[in-house]
Design a protein around this motif. Structure first.
Motif, mmCIF file in Angstrom:
data_model
loop_
_atom_site.group_PDB
_atom_site.id
_atom_site.type_symbol
_atom_site.label_atom_id
_atom_site.label_comp_id
_atom_site.label_asym_id
_atom_site.label_seq_id
_atom_site.Cartn_x
_atom_site.Cartn_y
_atom_site.Cartn_z
ATOM 1 N N LEU A 54 -7.570 1.591 5.782
ATOM 2 C CA LEU A 54 -8.072 2.449 4.705
ATOM 3 C C LEU A 54 -9.332 3.194 5.144
ATOM 4 O O LEU A 54 -9.467 4.400 4.912
ATOM 5 C CB LEU A 54 -8.370 1.605 3.469
ATOM 6 C CG LEU A 54 -7.154 1.041 2.720
ATOM 7 C CD1 LEU A 54 -7.606 0.007 1.689
ATOM 8 C CD2 LEU A 54 -6.366 2.146 2.045
ATOM 9 N N ILE B 168 -3.063 8.195 1.931
ATOM 10 C CA ILE B 168 -4.436 8.542 1.589
ATOM 11 C C ILE B 168 -4.490 10.057 1.662
ATOM 12 O O ILE B 168 -4.441 10.637 2.748
ATOM 13 C CB ILE B 168 -5.450 7.916 2.555
ATOM 14 C CG1 ILE B 168 -5.431 6.398 2.447
ATOM 15 C CG2 ILE B 168 -6.853 8.457 2.262
ATOM 16 C CD1 ILE B 168 -5.901 5.847 1.106
ATOM 17 N N LEU C 63 -5.727 7.154 -2.971
ATOM 18 C CA LEU C 63 -4.600 6.330 -2.531
ATOM 19 C C LEU C 63 -3.393 6.574 -3.436
ATOM 20 O O LEU C 63 -3.493 6.489 -4.658
ATOM 21 C CB LEU C 63 -4.978 4.847 -2.575
ATOM 22 C CG LEU C 63 -3.836 3.844 -2.353
ATOM 23 C CD1 LEU C 63 -3.286 3.941 -0.932
ATOM 24 C CD2 LEU C 63 -4.323 2.418 -2.643
ATOM 25 N N ARG C 64 -2.248 6.883 -2.802
ATOM 26 C CA ARG C 64 -1.006 7.055 -3.543
ATOM 27 C C ARG C 64 0.047 6.118 -2.979
ATOM 28 O O ARG C 64 0.282 6.082 -1.776
ATOM 29 C CB ARG C 64 -0.515 8.502 -3.442
ATOM 30 C CG ARG C 64 0.714 8.781 -4.301
ATOM 31 C CD ARG C 64 1.099 10.257 -4.278
ATOM 32 N NE ARG C 64 1.880 10.636 -3.106
ATOM 33 C CZ ARG C 64 1.406 11.258 -2.045
ATOM 34 N NH1 ARG C 64 0.117 11.572 -1.968
ATOM 35 N NH2 ARG C 64 2.196 11.587 -1.030
ATOM 36 N N LEU C 65 0.682 5.347 -3.861
ATOM 37 C CA LEU C 65 1.703 4.386 -3.443
ATOM 38 C C LEU C 65 3.049 4.771 -4.033
ATOM 39 O O LEU C 65 3.147 5.100 -5.223
ATOM 40 C CB LEU C 65 1.325 2.975 -3.903
ATOM 41 C CG LEU C 65 0.066 2.382 -3.276
ATOM 42 C CD1 LEU C 65 -0.343 1.104 -3.997
ATOM 43 C CD2 LEU C 65 0.281 2.104 -1.805
ATOM 44 N N GLN D 70 -1.339 5.782 -8.400
ATOM 45 C CA GLN D 70 -2.462 6.494 -7.780
ATOM 46 C C GLN D 70 -3.758 5.769 -8.118
ATOM 47 O O GLN D 70 -4.037 5.475 -9.276
ATOM 48 C CB GLN D 70 -2.541 7.938 -8.297
ATOM 49 C CG GLN D 70 -3.561 8.812 -7.604
ATOM 50 C CD GLN D 70 -2.959 9.646 -6.480
ATOM 51 O OE1 GLN D 70 -1.770 9.968 -6.509
ATOM 52 N NE2 GLN D 70 -3.753 10.010 -5.495
ATOM 53 N N GLU E 61 -0.149 9.528 5.740
ATOM 54 C CA GLU E 61 0.583 8.289 5.471
ATOM 55 C C GLU E 61 -0.022 7.129 6.250
ATOM 56 O O GLU E 61 -0.358 7.256 7.435
ATOM 57 C CB GLU E 61 2.058 8.434 5.831
ATOM 58 C CG GLU E 61 2.868 7.192 5.490
ATOM 59 C CD GLU E 61 4.377 7.392 5.583
ATOM 60 O OE1 GLU E 61 5.117 6.458 5.237
ATOM 61 O OE2 GLU E 61 4.792 8.512 5.998
ATOM 62 N N LEU E 62 -0.161 5.987 5.579
ATOM 63 C CA LEU E 62 -0.628 4.765 6.217
ATOM 64 C C LEU E 62 0.562 4.047 6.842
ATOM 65 O O LEU E 62 1.623 3.934 6.227
ATOM 66 C CB LEU E 62 -1.298 3.840 5.201
ATOM 67 C CG LEU E 62 -2.538 4.376 4.484
ATOM 68 C CD1 LEU E 62 -3.000 3.380 3.423
ATOM 69 C CD2 LEU E 62 -3.664 4.641 5.478
ATOM 70 N N ALA F 153 2.776 4.556 1.593
ATOM 71 C CA ALA F 153 1.410 4.650 1.061
ATOM 72 C C ALA F 153 0.709 5.813 1.744
ATOM 73 O O ALA F 153 0.856 6.027 2.959
ATOM 74 C CB ALA F 153 0.651 3.350 1.312
ATOM 75 N N SER G 178 -11.409 6.403 0.692
ATOM 76 C CA SER G 178 -10.372 5.415 0.373
ATOM 77 C C SER G 178 -10.920 4.331 -0.555
ATOM 78 O O SER G 178 -12.115 4.011 -0.514
ATOM 79 C CB SER G 178 -9.871 4.743 1.655
ATOM 80 O OG SER G 178 -9.200 5.657 2.486
ATOM 81 N N LEU H 38 -1.336 -4.384 -0.718
ATOM 82 C CA LEU H 38 -2.010 -3.183 -1.203
ATOM 83 C C LEU H 38 -1.516 -2.818 -2.603
ATOM 84 O O LEU H 38 -2.308 -2.463 -3.483
ATOM 85 C CB LEU H 38 -1.765 -2.034 -0.227
ATOM 86 C CG LEU H 38 -2.535 -0.729 -0.482
ATOM 87 C CD1 LEU H 38 -4.035 -0.961 -0.382
ATOM 88 C CD2 LEU H 38 -2.098 0.349 0.503
ATOM 89 N N ALA I 4 -3.719 -2.614 -5.989
ATOM 90 C CA ALA I 4 -3.799 -1.312 -6.668
ATOM 91 C C ALA I 4 -3.336 -1.420 -8.119
ATOM 92 O O ALA I 4 -3.902 -0.784 -9.009
ATOM 93 C CB ALA I 4 -2.962 -0.281 -5.917
#
Length: 228
Positions: free
Chosen positions: A203, A145, A134-136, A130, A149-150, A143, A210, A160, A164
């Protein structure tokens, strides 16, 4: 065995590359125009793990084919382009290609690019991460935001994730090229710059909060967490 679809109107080159890749343990399908390639992509039984796509083809060319397939598919795409067409390479990356290779190319070099892309698209084992909003999720390469979802290509996700994991630190382009593309940075190579440009747009479009990707001229990029 991984399945690869080669799309090129040069039938002799297709046969050469297919025979080489088959000897290396891949299942290889061929298409000689964009329409045929898109039809095969719609068939789950024939859907490839990776696409090798030529830029110059009669009818629907490689760039138009790439634009269409990126509306529905995230599979890795390696573009093939003639040496005298650097603009096509950049446009291909902007449309969502993961990497490119100049023609004529050595089958051994193409094999290395293929393996790099497939390795990079194997689910990662890193823990969820995190950075601000942004969470991956490396395990399933997703991914977010916030809750949105991206939609990212494999190269974009790895880029990314690399930024991160090193948020607030400068990461040089050579390192990012190895991490995101699985190869060394080449002279006059703009691949990472184009991927960063696409990431910035996605983003910013997702949220004003973001994280930002800042550039340090001549050095590389760093991620800065957005303001909550």
């Amino acid at each position: 065995m991984p399945r690869i679809l080669i799309v090129d109107d040069d039938r002799a080159l297709c046969r050469l590359l297919a025979e080489y890749l088959q000897r290396e343990g891949f299942v290889v399908d061929l298409a000689h125009d964009g329409e045929t390639a898109l039809t095969q992509l719609r068939n789950p039984a024939l859907r490839p793990d990776l696409l090798i796509l030529d830029v110059m083809m009669p009818g629907r060319d490689g760039l138009d084919t790439l634009r269409e397939l990126r509306m529905q598919h995230r599979l890795p795409v390696i573009m093939l382009s003639a040496k005298g067409e650097p603009v096509d390479r950049v446009i291909g990356l902007e449309l969502g290609a993961d990497d490119y290779l100049s023609k004529p190319c050595l089958p051994r070099e193409l094999l290395a690019r293929v393996r790099a892309q497939l390795r990079r698209n194997t689910p990662a084992t890193a823990a969820n991460l995190q950075v601000g909003v942004l969470r991956l999720q490396p395990g399933d390469r997703r991914a977010f935001i916030g809750e949105q979802e991206l939609v990212l290509t494999g190269a974009e996700f790895m880029l990314l994730l690399a930024l991160a994991q090193r948020a607030g630190q400068l990461v040089d382009k050579s390192s990012l090229t190895r991490i995101a593309l699985g190869r060394e940075l080449e002279r006059f190579d703009r691949s990472i710059d184009v991927h960063v440009s696409r990431l910035r747009h996605k983003l910013a479009e997702a949220s004003e909060q973001s994280p930002r990707i800042e550039s340090v001229r001549g050095s590389g990029y760093l991620m800065i967490a957005g303001t909550p």
